[in-house]
Design an enzyme around this catalytic site. Structure first.
Site, PDB file in Angstrom:
ATOM      1  N   SER A 150       3.137 -27.104   0.223  1.00 17.02           N
ATOM      2  CA  SER A 150       4.535 -27.262  -0.180  1.00 17.02           C
ATOM      3  C   SER A 150       5.515 -26.676   0.828  1.00 17.02           C
ATOM      4  CB  SER A 150       4.776 -26.631  -1.550  1.00 17.02           C
ATOM      5  OG  SER A 150       4.784 -25.223  -1.462  1.00 17.02           O
ATOM      6  N   LYS A 188       7.871 -19.587  -1.804  1.00 14.48           N
ATOM      7  CA  LYS A 188       8.946 -20.585  -1.803  1.00 14.48           C
ATOM      8  C   LYS A 188      10.199 -19.998  -1.155  1.00 14.48           C
ATOM      9  CE  LYS A 188       6.985 -24.013  -4.096  1.00 14.48           C
ATOM     10  NZ  LYS A 188       5.622 -23.478  -3.962  1.00 14.48           N
TER      11      LYS A 188
END
Length: 229
Positions: A150, A188
Site C-alpha cells: 500500500s 500509512k
C-alpha cells in the site's frame, strides 16, 4: 628508442628488482615475454646494455642492474623494500576513501502492514544494524518488516525494513506507525482532515481510512528504510 619487447623486458626487470631485490631468471623472462627460446632474451638484454639502460655485473649469477629508465617511466615513485616485503597495493583511480561509519543495532519488532492492518506485534524477532546517520535525533528507535504494497508509491516495498522513531505525535504528511482501535498496526501517511484522522495509502488500489481521533494512536514516525536485494 626502445622496441616494444625491449621496453617490456626492462620494465619486468625493474619491477622484480624493486619487489624482490633480484631480477627474474631467463626462463621467467622468456615466459613473461612469450618468447620461444632464451636466445631472444640474450639479444634483448644485450641491446638494453648497449643502450645504457642496464648493466650486467661480472662473475655473479642473475646479476643485472637497472641504470636508468626511459624518460616516460622515470617519474614513477620509488618503491622501498624492507625485508623482502612486497610494496603496498596502489588504490585504483577514483577510489573512494574508506571511512569509519557509526552503526547501531535496532530490534526488529515483528511486521507492520502496508496494506490491510494486521494484529499489532511487540515481540523482538531479531536485530538489524542501522547507520547512525539514519537515526533522527534523540529518542528511542526500532525497526519493522513491511508486509504489503500500500506504500509502494512512497518507495516502500514489501519486505523492506523501516526504521521508526518512537513518538506519539505526528505532523500532516508524516508516514507513521498507527495503532488502530488498540489492536491493528499499519504504516500509512498521517493527516488531520475535518476533525478526523486520515490514514492515506501510497497506492491507488487502497482507500484512505477516515477514523476518529480516539481510534488512532501514533506509535512512531518513519525516519529510514533498509532494502535487501
Amino acid at each position: 628508442m626502445l622496441t616494444r619487447k625491449q621496453l617490456e623486458l626492462l620494465e619486468l626487470i625493474d619491477t622484480r628488482l624493486r619487489r624482490d631485490g633480484v631480477p627474474p631468471s631467463f626462463d621467467e623472462m622468456k615466459d613473461a615475454l612469450n618468447l620461444r627460446s632464451k636466445s631472444g632474451i640474450h639479444r634483448l638484454i644485450t641491446a638494453l646494455e648497449e643502450r645504457g639502460f642496464i648493466r650486467r655485473l661480472a662473475h655473479r649469477a642473475r646479476a643485472i642492474e637497472v641504470v636508468r629508465m626511459p624518460e616516460a617511466l622515470e617519474a614513477r615513485a620509488p618503491v622501498v623494500i624492507e625485508g623482502g616485503a612486497r610494496p603496498a597495493p596502489v588504490a585504483p583511480a577514483r577510489a573512494m576513501p574508506v571511512t569509519e561509519v557509526h552503526a547501531m543495532e535496532l530490534p526488529v519488532m515483528g511486521r507492520i502492514a502496508a496494506g490491510t492492518p494486521i494484529e499489532a506485534l511487540s515481540e523482538i524477532s531479531h536485530h538489524v544494524a542501522v547507520p547512525g546517520s539514519m537515526l533522527s535525533g534523540r529518542g528511542n528507535h526500532y525497526a519493522l518488516e513491511v508486509r504489503g504494497d500500500s506504500m509502494i508509491e512512497a518507495g516502500i516495498n514489501d519486505g523492506d525494513i523501516v526504521v521508526i522513531r518512537e513518538q506519539t505525535t505526528a505532523e500532516n504528511g508524516d508516514i507513521v506507525v498507527a495503532l488502530v482501535e488498540g489492536h491493528e498496526a499499519t504504516l500509512k501517511r498521517f493527516r488531520r482532515m475535518r476533525g478526523m484522522i486520515a490514514l492515506e495509502a501510497a497506492n491507488p488500489a487502497y482507500e484512505t481510512r477516515m477514523l476518529r481521533d480516539d481510534q488512532v494512536q501514533v506509535q512512531g514516525r518513519l525516519v529510514g528504510l533498509i532494502r535487501s536485494y
